[in-house]
Motif scaffolding. Structure first.
Motif, PDB file in Angstrom:
ATOM      1  N   ALA A 119       0.794  -1.229   0.000  1.00 48.00           N
ATOM      2  CA  ALA A 119       0.000   0.000   0.000  1.00 48.00           C
ATOM      3  C   ALA A 119       0.826   1.279   0.000  1.00 48.00           C
ATOM      4  O   ALA A 119       0.261   2.362   0.024  1.00 48.00           O
ATOM      5  N   ALA A 193      -5.439   3.754   4.346  1.00 47.32           N
ATOM      6  CA  ALA A 193      -5.399   5.141   4.791  1.00 47.32           C
ATOM      7  C   ALA A 193      -6.344   5.435   5.946  1.00 47.32           C
ATOM      8  O   ALA A 193      -6.059   6.302   6.787  1.00 47.32           O
ATOM      9  N   SER A 225      -0.377   6.638  -2.754  1.00 46.34           N
ATOM     10  CA  SER A 225      -0.322   5.461  -1.900  1.00 46.34           C
ATOM     11  C   SER A 225      -1.568   5.424  -1.029  1.00 46.34           C
ATOM     12  O   SER A 225      -2.267   6.418  -0.871  1.00 46.34           O
ATOM     13  N   ASN A 226      -1.856   4.248  -0.478  1.00 45.02           N
ATOM     14  CA  ASN A 226      -3.037   4.070   0.373  1.00 45.02           C
ATOM     15  C   ASN A 226      -2.652   4.303   1.834  1.00 45.02           C
ATOM     16  O   ASN A 226      -2.822   3.450   2.697  1.00 45.02           O
TER      17      ASN A 226
ATOM     18  N   GLY B  83     -12.333   2.915   4.734  1.00 41.66           N
ATOM     19  CA  GLY B  83     -11.273   2.816   3.746  1.00 41.66           C
ATOM     20  C   GLY B  83     -10.858   1.385   3.550  1.00 41.66           C
ATOM     21  O   GLY B  83     -10.941   0.565   4.468  1.00 41.66           O
ATOM     22  N   GLY B  84     -10.440   1.053   2.331  1.00 42.51           N
ATOM     23  CA  GLY B  84     -10.015  -0.305   2.042  1.00 42.51           C
ATOM     24  C   GLY B  84      -8.899  -0.343   1.031  1.00 42.51           C
ATOM     25  O   GLY B  84      -8.585   0.657   0.398  1.00 42.51           O
ATOM     26  N   ARG B  85      -8.311  -1.507   0.911  1.00 43.27           N
ATOM     27  CA  ARG B  85      -7.220  -1.702  -0.038  1.00 43.27           C
ATOM     28  C   ARG B  85      -7.764  -1.924  -1.443  1.00 43.27           C
ATOM     29  O   ARG B  85      -7.181  -1.517  -2.420  1.00 43.27           O
ATOM     30  N   PRO B 112      -6.770   6.082  -3.562  1.00 45.25           N
ATOM     31  CA  PRO B 112      -5.395   5.637  -3.717  1.00 45.25           C
ATOM     32  C   PRO B 112      -5.284   4.652  -4.876  1.00 45.25           C
ATOM     33  O   PRO B 112      -6.246   3.961  -5.208  1.00 45.25           O
ATOM     34  N   ARG B 113      -4.101   4.582  -5.473  1.00 48.44           N
ATOM     35  CA  ARG B 113      -3.815   3.527  -6.458  1.00 48.44           C
ATOM     36  C   ARG B 113      -3.448   2.291  -5.666  1.00 48.44           C
ATOM     37  O   ARG B 113      -2.402   2.236  -5.027  1.00 48.44           O
ATOM     38  N   ASP B 114      -4.359   1.298  -5.671  1.00 48.59           N
ATOM     39  CA  ASP B 114      -4.078   0.115  -4.862  1.00 48.59           C
ATOM     40  C   ASP B 114      -4.676  -1.140  -5.487  1.00 48.59           C
ATOM     41  O   ASP B 114      -4.404  -1.403  -6.653  1.00 48.59           O
ATOM     42  N   SER B 123      -9.748   2.963  -1.462  1.00 47.15           N
ATOM     43  CA  SER B 123     -10.577   4.131  -1.188  1.00 47.15           C
ATOM     44  C   SER B 123     -10.407   4.652   0.229  1.00 47.15           C
ATOM     45  O   SER B 123      -9.999   3.918   1.138  1.00 47.15           O
ATOM     46  N   LEU B 124     -10.700   5.928   0.368  1.00 44.08           N
ATOM     47  CA  LEU B 124     -10.771   6.579   1.677  1.00 44.08           C
ATOM     48  C   LEU B 124     -11.965   7.527   1.645  1.00 44.08           C
ATOM     49  O   LEU B 124     -12.005   8.458   0.841  1.00 44.08           O
TER      50      LEU B 124
END
Lengths: 270, 270, 270
Positions: A119, A193, A225-226, B83-85, B112-114, B123-124
């Protein structure tokens, strides 16, 4: 039929055992090769490797064109280069020690979006020096410090936490994060995040620290980045107290996403 | 010799069997731990977890400093954080339901780029509320909705497809995608991005929809993810028709890159 | 007891053998399915697939809305689309051959941050043509060329190296890298980025080449990939000489990070 089966079993099992032995031998051979290579990589530019798929290099006389392209002062005839796939905070805090300990300058710190599917960030750090031995020394110090600065990096398949602390920030931390020179400085990082947001709230509530920066996936402080990253300075005790409080919370949160034990990448130092 | 071999075979096989049993026991233990942890994470800020390495959190009284740093109105004393990956569309559509169902506002949506080595986004999302119970409720609704909104996410090692539909877009979809409030709204996502281009063409040809946005890896609509995203609103039937046509095409295309069966992440809802 | 054990062994081994056979059959079946699918994907838009999870597509009559969204000239009724998860240089150099060989134009080249957890880019390339057969031909040439242009891509779990060379750059290389049309052109890529810096220095020192560009994780030339990319043109012999010198250095450096043998993704062509 049973005889036949028996011989099949033996064939299978012997094949398996044979494979195991062969692969063990190969692995050992590979390890030796690595050692040899690490020792004997014949390029004078090669300094060493470290955790996080990090490599350290040095260029004694940077080509005239490259000076232009990198937009760096020609007086830095020599540059030291440290870059890795995994880790930005650890590398920047390590480079900060290198700047304190050597006659070199930080010319550039960049954060690729990497961590090999994770991440966070990788890193690219360039030191400038008038003499190649100074550039090399800066790279060596950075590589050596990484073992320590990975100490409060905790990861699982679900995400990671990172905490860094220094009693006295120098030019690398100033360049990368805007840390006030000479003051105690710390960071908290949480990924995904969402966890980083709560770490930031925890840190600022835990002690009287001065926030320097707050980076999120979308506000330009990260390379998408996450992660959410809080940076802060202040009294040494306060900075540490904030980090320790956030670390406690972070471990509990990240543990809810995965059953893996959260372990330090090396040995915690804060 | 044969005796010797026989005992070796047995040793090997028994070791294998032993390992299997031990690892089974470990797995079960791990599962139990997870349940316990998920239930008993003692932090009042913890709300829950969901698919996509998603975590839901709440802060009852956001610190004064964090308010400033996040650039959010002080009237939102409490915030909810999701938020998640893996997943952005699913989270935004889920958050849209949360905004409809609760007394909360969407303060921030970042991508985020994930996707943990995949081609898309994590996402956040941050909800604001004057009361912590409202913030918590928004997070709970979002976490619960994710099971549904992952229904038309189809992935293989080669890429993924995502389709989302709502009969009535609300503030989360408006903030993230500029969706007209109160109108039927849908999205098509294809990764690698080449597939997303064809999904977009298919969707706009399949029915009379109004295109709201078109995001590509390099045009600023994504965080350099390997996706093309089409967003559109219009008559409910038309929006669904466009999605269904694109979904049919997408599955055929993504299947050419891998022999894995393309399965819904949960249960298709469109 | 021993009997009992013996039968357990047999059960175990037979199960193993059975599984192996079943999985072999499945694999073969899967391969056949893939062939069939690749051959028979009934969509007229499907052209083919290639290395790097690359797909090639064509749209005979681009929808009016999509023309607007993509911001492309309406005279290109047909577009060819090539995109993959892994590889940008290989795709751009392949597309350059396609532009030379067909009656098509390069409309768009975008670089998502991808490589499926690796350190580099994926790609999205769009060709425009007035006739669908020209668009299709451009995609076909590109897909075919990829086997060659992946020839000097060398990867390990720690990073990758890429080298590309053409005797005569055309419009794809001009659009993506600013390569002077009609001149010999080459690139060196190293990941982690630290290696790319040394490749750049090596390349400019090895021969008298004109540097066209220098891209790093943070200077806008990449999509935050962990790469440094040098692009240069000049005399054909000089360009090749620079590449060959950099390739030699790159292999030695990347080998210090991993014991894996560095192999070409296909067959080296430079």
């Amino acid at each position: 039929m049973k005889e036949d089966l028996m011989s099949k079993i033996m064939d299978e099992v012997m094949k398996k055992m044979g494979e195991t032995e062969i692969s063990e031998v190969k692995e050992e051979a590979a390890k030796e090769v690595k050692c040899e290579e690490a020792k004997s990589c014949s390029l004078t530019e090669f300094v060493g490797t470290a955790i996080g798929n990090t490599i350290g290099l040095v260029i004694a006389n940077v080509d005239y064109n490259l000076h232009e392209l990198m937009n760096i002062d020609k007086k830095y005839r020599s540059i030291g280069i440290v870059g890795g796939r995994t880790g930005a905070g650890p590398h920047i805090f390590a480079a900060d020690e290198a700047v304190k300990a050597t006659n070199s300058e930080i010319l550039l710190i960049e954060l690729p979006r990497d961590t090999e599917g994770g991440a966070g960030h990788g890193s690219l750090i360039i030191f400038g020096a008038e003499d190649v031995s100074d550039a090399r020394r800066a790279v060596e110090v950075t590589l050596n410090e990484l073992e320590r600065t990975f100490g409060d990096v905790y990861g699982s398949s679900a995400g990671h936490l990172e905490f860094q602390y220094t009693a006295r920030a120098s030019y690398a931390l100033n360049k990368a994060f805007g840390a006030p020179i000479g003051k105690s400085f710390g960071i908290t990082v949480g990924a995904p995040a969402a966890i980083g947001v709560l770490l930031a709230d925890t840190a600022v509530k835990a002690a009287n620290v001065d926030v320097v920066g707050y980076s999120t996936p979308g506000n330009g402080g990260t390379s998408y980045s996450n992660e959410v990253i809080l940076t802060f300075s202040g009294d040494s005790g306060a900075v540490r107290q904030s980090i320790i409080a956030a670390r406690e919370v972070g471990k509990q949160l990240l543990s809810t996403l995965s059953t893996e034990e959260l372990k330090s990448s090396t040995i915690p130092y804060i």
